[in-house]
Structure formats: C-alpha cells, structure tokens
Scaffold this motif. Structure first.
Motif, PDB file in Angstrom:
ATOM      1  N   LYS A  33      22.553  13.093 -16.134  1.00  0.00           N
ATOM      2  CA  LYS A  33      22.183  13.186 -17.488  1.00  0.00           C
ATOM      3  C   LYS A  33      21.743  15.108 -17.621  1.00  0.00           C
ATOM      4  O   LYS A  33      21.137  15.449 -16.619  1.00  0.00           O
ATOM      5  CB  LYS A  33      20.691  12.837 -17.910  1.00  0.00           C
ATOM      6  CG  LYS A  33      20.886  11.221 -17.693  1.00  0.00           C
ATOM      7  CD  LYS A  33      21.897  10.720 -18.499  1.00  0.00           C
ATOM      8  CE  LYS A  33      21.893   8.948 -18.451  1.00  0.00           C
ATOM      9  NZ  LYS A  33      23.042   8.284 -19.088  1.00  0.00           N
ATOM     10  N   ALA A  34      22.419  15.307 -18.494  1.00  0.00           N
ATOM     11  CA  ALA A  34      22.003  16.792 -18.681  1.00  0.00           C
ATOM     12  C   ALA A  34      20.504  17.208 -18.900  1.00  0.00           C
ATOM     13  O   ALA A  34      19.999  16.374 -19.749  1.00  0.00           O
ATOM     14  CB  ALA A  34      22.993  17.229 -19.850  1.00  0.00           C
ATOM     15  N   ASP A  66      31.459  13.756 -22.152  1.00  0.00           N
ATOM     16  CA  ASP A  66      30.774  15.022 -22.010  1.00  0.00           C
ATOM     17  C   ASP A  66      30.963  16.208 -22.666  1.00  0.00           C
ATOM     18  O   ASP A  66      30.247  17.334 -22.617  1.00  0.00           O
ATOM     19  CB  ASP A  66      30.504  15.191 -20.292  1.00  0.00           C
ATOM     20  CG  ASP A  66      29.739  13.974 -19.806  1.00  0.00           C
ATOM     21  OD1 ASP A  66      29.199  13.279 -20.285  1.00  0.00           O
ATOM     22  OD2 ASP A  66      30.178  13.884 -18.524  1.00  0.00           O
ATOM     23  N   TRP A 129      29.721  21.820 -15.962  1.00  0.00           N
ATOM     24  CA  TRP A 129      29.065  20.420 -15.924  1.00  0.00           C
ATOM     25  C   TRP A 129      28.179  20.132 -15.033  1.00  0.00           C
ATOM     26  O   TRP A 129      26.946  19.595 -15.409  1.00  0.00           O
ATOM     27  CB  TRP A 129      30.362  19.494 -16.055  1.00  0.00           C
ATOM     28  CG  TRP A 129      30.005  18.105 -16.080  1.00  0.00           C
ATOM     29  CD1 TRP A 129      30.065  17.284 -17.270  1.00  0.00           C
ATOM     30  CD2 TRP A 129      29.382  17.203 -15.003  1.00  0.00           C
ATOM     31  NE1 TRP A 129      29.553  16.089 -16.922  1.00  0.00           N
ATOM     32  CE2 TRP A 129      29.195  15.755 -15.582  1.00  0.00           C
ATOM     33  CE3 TRP A 129      28.904  17.552 -13.676  1.00  0.00           C
ATOM     34  CZ2 TRP A 129      28.711  14.750 -15.203  1.00  0.00           C
ATOM     35  CZ3 TRP A 129      28.612  16.276 -12.834  1.00  0.00           C
ATOM     36  CH2 TRP A 129      28.296  14.927 -13.660  1.00  0.00           C
ATOM     37  N   ARG A 133      23.782  19.533 -15.340  1.00  0.00           N
ATOM     38  CA  ARG A 133      23.123  18.290 -14.542  1.00  0.00           C
ATOM     39  C   ARG A 133      22.233  18.534 -13.287  1.00  0.00           C
ATOM     40  O   ARG A 133      21.836  17.828 -12.702  1.00  0.00           O
ATOM     41  CB  ARG A 133      24.137  17.400 -14.606  1.00  0.00           C
ATOM     42  CG  ARG A 133      24.677  16.664 -15.826  1.00  0.00           C
ATOM     43  CD  ARG A 133      25.836  16.268 -15.694  1.00  0.00           C
ATOM     44  NE  ARG A 133      26.185  15.590 -17.273  1.00  0.00           N
ATOM     45  CZ  ARG A 133      26.536  16.500 -18.159  1.00  0.00           C
ATOM     46  NH1 ARG A 133      26.669  17.683 -17.998  1.00  0.00           N
ATOM     47  NH2 ARG A 133      26.833  16.029 -19.456  1.00  0.00           N
ATOM     48  N   PRO A 139      32.270  15.829 -12.361  1.00  0.00           N
ATOM     49  CA  PRO A 139      31.789  14.253 -12.836  1.00  0.00           C
ATOM     50  C   PRO A 139      32.541  13.560 -12.196  1.00  0.00           C
ATOM     51  O   PRO A 139      32.433  12.130 -12.221  1.00  0.00           O
ATOM     52  CB  PRO A 139      32.222  14.573 -14.184  1.00  0.00           C
ATOM     53  CG  PRO A 139      32.868  15.685 -14.394  1.00  0.00           C
ATOM     54  CD  PRO A 139      32.511  16.672 -13.516  1.00  0.00           C
TER      55      PRO A 139
END
Length: 311
Positions: A33-34, A66, A129, A133, A139
């Motif tokens: 999760k960010a 995302d 990304w 996170r 990812p």
C-alpha cells in the motif's frame, strides 16, 4: 542443508521451499500500500527546478491499477558536449529514501557549481512505485538492481538503460545512491527467500556509511576520496569480526567491491572510469534523516571533484 540456513516460515506469502508463482506475486502486490506520494515528494521538487536545470522526461511506466509514473532526469543547464559527463542515480530501490532526496538536494544546492566544468545528469528516482510503497521491488516482485541487463524484465531498469544508451560511453563518472536498512534483514531478505523458495539467515546490518566499488575496476583512491568527505558528515561502517561488510571483504576503510556488471547492478550500466555505489545507514541512532541526505550529497560532490581533478 546447512544448519545455519533457515527457511523463513514466518513470511506470510507462499509455501516454504517453493518459488512463487503468479498467484503469490499477485498476493504480494496486493499487500503493498502506498504510504507516501511520488508526486508530492519528487515531482513537485522537480517542477521548481525547471528554471535552473533542464528537466527531461525520459519514460513513463504504466503499472496498471496503481497508475502511470512519469520518469524524469535533471541535466546541467549549461550542458556542453565538449565537457566530460557524469551520471548520478537515486531511488533504484524506492525504499532507500536518502538516495532520492540526496539526489534532489544535490541538484537544488550544488548542481550549478559545476556548470562549465562537467555535465551532470541526475536521475533522482528510478523506481517511483517502490518509492511510494517503501519497497525494494517493483510491483512484479522484481528487484531493479539485479536487472540492469539486456532485455530486462524490469520496466524501471529497462527505461533507464534505454535513456542512457546513446551516451553510455561518454560518462567519466557514475555514482549510484543507496541505503542499507534494518528492513533488509527483517523484510527484504526473507521476502526474497520466500519468493525464490530458498532459505535465508540474517547477514547483519553495518552501522554506518560504506561504498561498493566495482571489482572490474575498483579505483581505490577514488573510493577513499569519497569516504574522506562523507566522514565529515557521518560515521563510516566498520568491518565485522570477519573483516567483512554484508558478507564481502572490506578492501579499505568503508569500502567493499562487487562485480557490478555480472550482477546486473545499476553501477555497471556505463563504461565510466569512476563508478561507486553509496550505502547510507538511516536506522543508526547516530544519524538523522538530514544527515543521511547530506552524506549522499557529500559523496556526489567528492566524486565529481575527484573526477574533475583526474579525468
């Protein structure tokens, strides 16, 4: 099996001893999760630099649900093809915060000092990304810093390789900004072991700054020049009882070497004479976040000054 190697049964994803498949990778991605914003922390600072630097959009990576992440580099405003050229990279591992913020701080406060002497290309956040996170991988559970290779399966690595390819032979210097954190032992090594279906054991985290030179051409005097300047800002990691740092022989004060190209590391993407990877320890009780950023800046400046004096 070596009795000192344990399978990380505590890792919540996958079956011990079995490599992950697509299901496990998807499960891992869903758990990420960010917790911070690339747009607010990085892109907003880049926007403020447009008057003093050349801002280059070199790629955009679409990570599906995302979102899409634009990738930027910052170039010396007075770029001159007759001058030597240096590359600074940060955020290859998004969770290594001072690599990103140290690179931006260098541009904000010091890049102009080198105008007319050396061209500097700064890529402050290779993996946005992962930055959001606080993660090592992209990812798809791929480590960018093992995938700077031809036909890379990692979009972040491939984007940087494609960007610098036309000028890869022109660089005299490349310094790649990283951190070694407590979470390397508590999270990332166990996650890697679970992903690959292998065992793991803690390697221990050195308390302090150190450098990783390139075994292919270690340039010891260059590495020591960086250490000398960083030591004015923060402490240098000592060798352990085996004379090692993270399992590698200490070849000089605060310096180990890796075969960067063989391992697909970012530090091996150019043919620069002077190459180094910084490793800051942000979890030390003896270092503040600002001190970590300052250490990265000191390393970049020392590297540039050495290259200018010797190239």
């Amino acid at each position: 099996m070596n009795q000192h190697v344990t399978i990380p049964r505590f890792y919540p994803i996958g079956t011990p001893g079995q490599p992950w498949g697509e299901h496990e990778r998807a499960q891992w991605r869903a758990s990420q999760k960010a917790s911070r914003s690339y747009a607010a922390d990085v892109l907003a600072r880049i926007e403020k630099l447009r008057d003093s630097t050349d801002v280059v959009a070199y790629a955009a990576i679409d990570h599906g649900p995302d979102g899409s992440y634009p990738l930027y580099a910052l170039r010396s405003k007075q770029w001159d093809d007759a001058l030597p050229t240096a590359l600074v990279t940060g955020g290859v591992h998004g969770y290594e915060t001072s690599g990103v913020h140290g690179a931006l701080q260098f541009v904000e406060r010091h890049l102009a000092d080198y105008d007319g002497r050396i061209n500097v290309l700064v890529v402050p956040c290779v993996s946005p990304w992962a930055y959001e996170r606080v993660q090592r991988w992209n990812p798809h559970a791929i480590d960018p810093n093992r995938n700077f290779v031809a036909d890379s399966p990692c979009a972040e690595s491939a984007a940087l390789l494609n960007f610098i390819a036309p000028m890869a032979d022109r660089f005299v210097l490349h310094i790649d900004l990283h951190e070694t954190t407590d979470s390397d032992d508590s999270e990332f090594r166990p996650a890697k072991a679970a992903r690959d279906g292998k065992g793991t054991e803690p390697e221990g985290i050195p308390d302090g700054f150190y450098l990783v030179g390139d075994t292919e051409d270690p340039q010891p005097a260059f590495q020591q020049a960086i250490i000398a300047e960083v030591e004015k800002v923060t402490h240098i990691a000592p060798a352990d009882e085996k004379g090692e740092i993270i399992g590698s022989k200490v070849v000089a004060h605060g310096v180990i070497n890796y075969p960067c190209r063989d391992l697909g590391l970012c530090a091996g993407i150019t043919r620069a004479k002077y190459r180094s990877t910084t490793e800051v320890y942000p979890d030390s009780p003896r270092a503040t976040p600002q001190q970590c950023n300052d250490a990265q800046v000191a390393a970049v400046r020392a590297a540039l000054d050495y290259a200018l004096a010797h190239c």
